[in-house]
Scaffold this active site. Structure first.
Site, PDB file in Angstrom:
ATOM      1  N   CYS A   8      57.088  50.089  55.047  1.00 45.39           N
ATOM      2  CA  CYS A   8      57.947  50.823  55.973  1.00 45.39           C
ATOM      3  C   CYS A   8      57.136  51.196  57.208  1.00 45.39           C
ATOM      4  O   CYS A   8      55.947  51.489  57.121  1.00 45.39           O
ATOM      5  CB  CYS A   8      58.530  52.104  55.405  1.00 45.39           C
ATOM      6  SG  CYS A   8      59.573  51.857  53.987  1.00 45.39           S
ATOM      7  N   ARG A  52      55.769  45.640  58.442  1.00 39.61           N
ATOM      8  CA  ARG A  52      55.576  46.623  57.378  1.00 39.61           C
ATOM      9  C   ARG A  52      56.776  46.682  56.433  1.00 39.61           C
ATOM     10  O   ARG A  52      56.738  47.360  55.406  1.00 39.61           O
ATOM     11  CB  ARG A  52      55.348  48.014  57.973  1.00 39.61           C
ATOM     12  CG  ARG A  52      54.171  48.079  58.913  1.00 39.61           C
ATOM     13  CD  ARG A  52      54.012  49.478  59.437  1.00 39.61           C
ATOM     14  NE  ARG A  52      53.650  50.395  58.390  1.00 39.61           N
ATOM     15  CZ  ARG A  52      52.422  50.626  57.976  1.00 39.61           C
ATOM     16  NH1 ARG A  52      51.418  49.995  58.523  1.00 39.61           N
ATOM     17  NH2 ARG A  52      52.184  51.474  57.013  1.00 39.61           N
ATOM     18  N   TRP A  90      60.985  48.756  53.828  1.00 38.50           N
ATOM     19  CA  TRP A  90      60.699  47.877  52.688  1.00 38.50           C
ATOM     20  C   TRP A  90      61.151  48.655  51.465  1.00 38.50           C
ATOM     21  O   TRP A  90      60.546  49.669  51.117  1.00 38.50           O
ATOM     22  CB  TRP A  90      59.203  47.582  52.628  1.00 38.50           C
ATOM     23  CG  TRP A  90      58.832  46.557  51.603  1.00 38.50           C
ATOM     24  CD1 TRP A  90      58.794  45.211  51.768  1.00 38.50           C
ATOM     25  CD2 TRP A  90      58.415  46.797  50.247  1.00 38.50           C
ATOM     26  NE1 TRP A  90      58.397  44.599  50.602  1.00 38.50           N
ATOM     27  CE2 TRP A  90      58.162  45.548  49.654  1.00 38.50           C
ATOM     28  CE3 TRP A  90      58.242  47.939  49.470  1.00 38.50           C
ATOM     29  CZ2 TRP A  90      57.735  45.405  48.333  1.00 38.50           C
ATOM     30  CZ3 TRP A  90      57.822  47.809  48.150  1.00 38.50           C
ATOM     31  CH2 TRP A  90      57.571  46.553  47.605  1.00 38.50           C
ATOM     32  N   ASN A 123      57.602  57.050  55.435  1.00 41.87           N
ATOM     33  CA  ASN A 123      56.891  55.942  54.797  1.00 41.87           C
ATOM     34  C   ASN A 123      56.080  56.559  53.673  1.00 41.87           C
ATOM     35  O   ASN A 123      55.296  57.471  53.914  1.00 41.87           O
ATOM     36  CB  ASN A 123      55.970  55.259  55.807  1.00 41.87           C
ATOM     37  CG  ASN A 123      55.025  54.268  55.151  1.00 41.87           C
ATOM     38  OD1 ASN A 123      55.393  53.646  54.151  1.00 41.87           O
ATOM     39  ND2 ASN A 123      53.837  54.121  55.699  1.00 41.87           N
ATOM     40  N   GLY A 124      56.280  56.047  52.456  1.00 40.10           N
ATOM     41  CA  GLY A 124      55.564  56.607  51.304  1.00 40.10           C
ATOM     42  C   GLY A 124      56.540  56.797  50.160  1.00 40.10           C
ATOM     43  O   GLY A 124      57.651  56.270  50.201  1.00 40.10           O
ATOM     44  N   GLU A 167      42.876  31.499  47.569  1.00 31.72           N
ATOM     45  CA  GLU A 167      43.430  32.031  48.811  1.00 31.72           C
ATOM     46  C   GLU A 167      44.386  31.021  49.462  1.00 31.72           C
ATOM     47  O   GLU A 167      45.462  31.391  49.935  1.00 31.72           O
ATOM     48  CB  GLU A 167      42.297  32.433  49.774  1.00 31.72           C
ATOM     49  CG  GLU A 167      42.724  32.814  51.169  1.00 31.72           C
ATOM     50  CD  GLU A 167      43.779  33.924  51.253  1.00 31.72           C
ATOM     51  OE1 GLU A 167      44.033  34.607  50.244  1.00 31.72           O
ATOM     52  OE2 GLU A 167      44.366  34.078  52.333  1.00 31.72           O
ATOM     53  N   LYS A 169      48.501  31.562  50.047  1.00 39.12           N
ATOM     54  CA  LYS A 169      49.231  31.401  51.307  1.00 39.12           C
ATOM     55  C   LYS A 169      50.500  30.581  51.075  1.00 39.12           C
ATOM     56  O   LYS A 169      51.563  30.933  51.558  1.00 39.12           O
ATOM     57  CB  LYS A 169      48.366  30.702  52.381  1.00 39.12           C
ATOM     58  CG  LYS A 169      47.224  31.505  52.949  1.00 39.12           C
ATOM     59  CD  LYS A 169      47.615  32.667  53.831  1.00 39.12           C
ATOM     60  CE  LYS A 169      47.811  33.921  53.059  1.00 39.12           C
ATOM     61  NZ  LYS A 169      46.776  34.873  52.935  1.00 39.12           N
ATOM     62  N   GLU A 218      53.014  32.653  49.146  1.00 38.24           N
ATOM     63  CA  GLU A 218      53.621  33.734  49.928  1.00 38.24           C
ATOM     64  C   GLU A 218      54.634  33.235  50.939  1.00 38.24           C
ATOM     65  O   GLU A 218      55.746  33.729  51.005  1.00 38.24           O
ATOM     66  CB  GLU A 218      52.537  34.451  50.761  1.00 38.24           C
ATOM     67  CG  GLU A 218      51.708  35.429  50.035  1.00 38.24           C
ATOM     68  CD  GLU A 218      50.765  36.120  51.005  1.00 38.24           C
ATOM     69  OE1 GLU A 218      50.888  37.329  51.143  1.00 38.24           O
ATOM     70  OE2 GLU A 218      49.896  35.455  51.614  1.00 38.24           O
ATOM     71  N   HIS A 257      41.262  23.160  30.213  1.00 43.60           N
ATOM     72  CA  HIS A 257      41.485  23.958  29.007  1.00 43.60           C
ATOM     73  C   HIS A 257      42.916  24.484  28.942  1.00 43.60           C
ATOM     74  O   HIS A 257      43.147  25.576  28.450  1.00 43.60           O
ATOM     75  CB  HIS A 257      40.480  25.114  28.956  1.00 43.60           C
ATOM     76  CG  HIS A 257      39.064  24.642  28.917  1.00 43.60           C
ATOM     77  ND1 HIS A 257      38.430  24.267  27.753  1.00 43.60           N
ATOM     78  CD2 HIS A 257      38.175  24.433  29.915  1.00 43.60           C
ATOM     79  CE1 HIS A 257      37.194  23.870  28.033  1.00 43.60           C
ATOM     80  NE2 HIS A 257      37.019  23.954  29.348  1.00 43.60           N
ATOM     81  N   LYS A 288      53.301  43.938  54.737  1.00 44.37           N
ATOM     82  CA  LYS A 288      51.896  43.710  55.045  1.00 44.37           C
ATOM     83  C   LYS A 288      50.989  44.732  54.365  1.00 44.37           C
ATOM     84  O   LYS A 288      49.906  44.408  53.907  1.00 44.37           O
ATOM     85  CB  LYS A 288      51.691  43.760  56.558  1.00 44.37           C
ATOM     86  CG  LYS A 288      50.259  43.451  56.937  1.00 44.37           C
ATOM     87  CD  LYS A 288      50.184  42.477  58.054  1.00 44.37           C
ATOM     88  CE  LYS A 288      48.772  42.022  58.315  1.00 44.37           C
ATOM     89  NZ  LYS A 288      48.480  40.754  57.654  1.00 44.37           N
TER      90      LYS A 288
END
Ligand code: M6R
Length: 615
Positions: free
Chosen positions: A2, A29, A76, A102-103, A484, A488, A491, A507, A610
């Site tokens: 947010c 955000r 968000w 936000n929180g 990484e 990407k 995501e 394995h 983010k």
């Protein structure tokens, strides 16, 4: 998660347009709903809905909001799905108090029950909505606006960066912070602003005040006062931090997406990070040399930077570094944090709640501990809870997928590693210089790669089967690159991938391989190369469609591959530890074009934000 923004002014400006621009800059955000409030003729005017900012603006026209005060929010969703009712701002029963937040208010269920029993009615499923009702209650009890906000906050457990306006007091905005980021800034005598992050303010001021936990500020037009909530609202003086980011850095500047722009900014970000002060690097190096126990912790992409970095540092430090994902840090180390421990904590935003919690917990349970942070954000929470910080010089990263911050994180760790090599005389000076030269040449390698490979990567993506799952396999240090690079693709292109050790894939995971199964091998010419050749053969023998990342003059693995991506990097040993930086842009681009190929917006991956400020 947010983004919040607030503005109060005595200038003749369109606050609706300014707030709109600001939440566009904070959209990374959270982007499932948004809203705004202004005060016109002592009435709150609220526009809000679910959806992306531009879609909502097209419907509701945020620029029609007038007046001298506005709050705005981009969400968000945590508590309650993205609906109009759950969008911020939230108001009290009288419709006079509006809050953006936000929180998470953790005890909201209990507070909501209490408020309902007192006759309050709620319109949303959010935790935030209890805040305006609590303020309303406190105003009824006779507190003034400022006191009512403080009294309301005393009842709230959890995290907040919030901004409140009150129709009966249209000359001030009250903001407060606990554990969620909040900055304020002003154009003296004219306009004051608050925001969750720097890009929203950059165009108006470069001097930002970063609120600490339990601080409150009262914003009037071009005037800001700060208070300590825990110390009877004592007035405090704060010094601004000067932000030297380019305004342009927070704009797309002709690129279709921030993600692509930020990949192209990697050479510049690396050049700037190469200039990190030698004293800072040496301080980190010496702390590590003296430590008896070393942990490295982070989340997501920053965690993969840790994997690469720990590998490089260990080579020269000669001590084991244990990496632990921040969310498991406390679980894994309860009862085991010993004296003389150093923890390296990495976070581009500096606000990831699990990373912050890990280091705060560590400091609480073991006094003889040093926390070293690497972050991209000056003044962020991680810098406050750490003993020393290195600020990477990536500039603002708006794309939700971390790209340029990743390479600068690995570079910072590589600089620490080389410093350790020098201090511990693990390399002859001539050799050490060659490693430094290799490191310094990386921006150019990436520049050349980006200049010559866009079309070929687009073509690779177009020829890949649309619904495929992928393996990203590697050995040694390149496992970090595999994980990484895979993250990407996961995501931004919503593909299922497994980033794994090529050796270990035998394995179990290999049982998934069928004719045409795409496997991306990360194959720099390092010590793992020869064994990786064997792994490529194993997967090829089972029908795997082999895509390899190799250096320019590679002959063996490229021969065995269906598709080859070549990185213009010398194959000398001086580059052996730096391939996590030089190889990753190829995989970032692959993910970027795969997202476009799937008609997805790479800047706004599904369900992601983010900065992750919830557990
Ligand atoms: O701000 P941080 O570096 O602490 O963020 C950690 C992760 O949330 C972040 O890297 C996330 O995985 C990104 N979406 C990666 O692209």
């Amino acid at each position: 998660m947010c983004g919040i923004f607030g503005i109060i002014t005595n200038q003749d400006i369109n606050i609706g347009s300014i707030a709109l621009e600001a939440i566009r800059k904070l959209e990374y955000r959270g982007y499932d709903s948004c809203g705004m409030v202004s005060i016109e003729n002592t009435d709150l005017q609220i526009l809000k809905d679910s959806g992306k900012i531009d879609e909502i603006h097209e419907k509701l026209h945020f620029d029609t909001l007038n007046g001298s005060i506005a709050l705005a929010h981009t969400r968000w969703a945590t508590h309650g799905p993205p609906t109009k009712d759950n969008s911020h701002p939230h108001t009290d029963c009288t419709g006079e108090i509006a809050v953006v937040h936000n929180g998470i208010i953790e005890n909201f269920i209990e507070l909501k029950k209490e408020l309902i029993s007192k006759g309050h009615s709620f319109k949303s499923e959010t935790d935030t909505e209890i805040v305006p009702h609590l303020i309303e209650e406190k105003l009824k009890e006779g507190y003034d606006f400022k006191e009512a906000v403080v009294e309301a906050l005393k009842k709230c457990e959890g995290a907040y960066a919030l901004s409140v306006c009150y129709a009966k007091e249209p000359n001030s905005i009250i903001v407060a912070r606990k554990e969620s980021p909040l900055i304020v800034g002003m154009e003296e005598g004219k306009t004051s602003y608050c925001a969750s992050d720097i890009p929203a303010l950059l165009q108006y001021t470069r001097n930002c005040f970063i609120l600490e936990d339990n601080e409150m500020a009262i914003l009037k037009a071009g005037e800001i006062e700060f208070f300590d909530i825990e110390n009877s609202l004592k007035k405090i003086t704060k010094q601004p931090k000067h932000i030297n980011w380019d305004i342009d850095a927070a704009e797309k500047n002709g690129y279709e997406h921030f993600m692509l722009k930020e990949i192209f900014e990697e050479p510049d970000a690396l050049r700037k990070t190469l200039k990190t002060s030698d004293e800072e690097i040496e301080l980190f190096a010496r702390k590590l040399i003296k430590a008896d126990h070393i942990y490295i912790t982070a989340a997501g992409t920053s965690f993969y930077a840790s994997l690469a970095g720990k590998y490089i540092i260990t080579r020269f430090l000669g001590k084991y570094i244990q990496e632990i994902e921040c969310s498991e840090f406390q679980n894994k180390l309860t009862g085991a944090l010993e004296k003389n421990t150093v923890i390296i904590a990495i976070s581009q935003s500096g606000e990831t709640v699990d990373t912050i919690e890990a280091i705060r917990w560590a400091k609480e349970v073991q006094k003889d501990i040093t926390i070293l942070a690497i972050t991209n954000i000056i003044g962020s929470s991680i810098t406050r809870y750490s003993d020393h910080s290195i600020i990477t010089r990536a500039g603002p990263e708006i794309g939700v997928a971390a790209t340029k911050t990743y390479v600068t994180q690995v570079l910072s760790l590589a600089l620490i590693a080389l410093k350790i090599a020098g201090l511990r005389k693990k390399l002859a000076p001539v050799e050490l210089d060659k490693y430094y030269d290799a490191l310094k040449s990386i921006p150019e390698i990436i520049e050349i790669f980006l200049k010559n490979n866009l079309e070929s990567i687009k073509e690779i993506v177009q020829n890949l089967e649309k619904n495929a799952n992928y393996f990203f396999l590697a050995r040694g240090i390149s496992i970090a690159t595999a994980k990484e690079g895979g993250l990407k693709l996961k995501e931004v292109a919503c593909r299922f991938i497994e980033g794994y050790s090529a050796a270990h894939a035998k394995h179990g995971p290999i049982s998934l391989v069928r004719e045409g199964f795409p496997i991306i091998f990360i194959a720099p010419p390092d010590k793992s190369y020869e064994r990786l050749v064997g792994n490529v053969m194993e997967f090829k023998a089972r029908g795997g469609h082999i895509i390899s990342l190799v250096v320019d003059n590679d002959e063996t693995i490229s021969e065995m591959s269906d598709i080859t991506i070549r990185i213009p990097q010398p194959s000398t040993k001086y580059y052996q530890y730096f391939s996590p930086i030089t190889f990753i842009p190829a995989l970032q681009l692959l993910a970027y074009y795969a997202a476009l190929d799937h008609n997805l917006d790479p800047d706004k991956p599904l369900n992601l934000a983010k900065t992750v400020t919830v557990h």
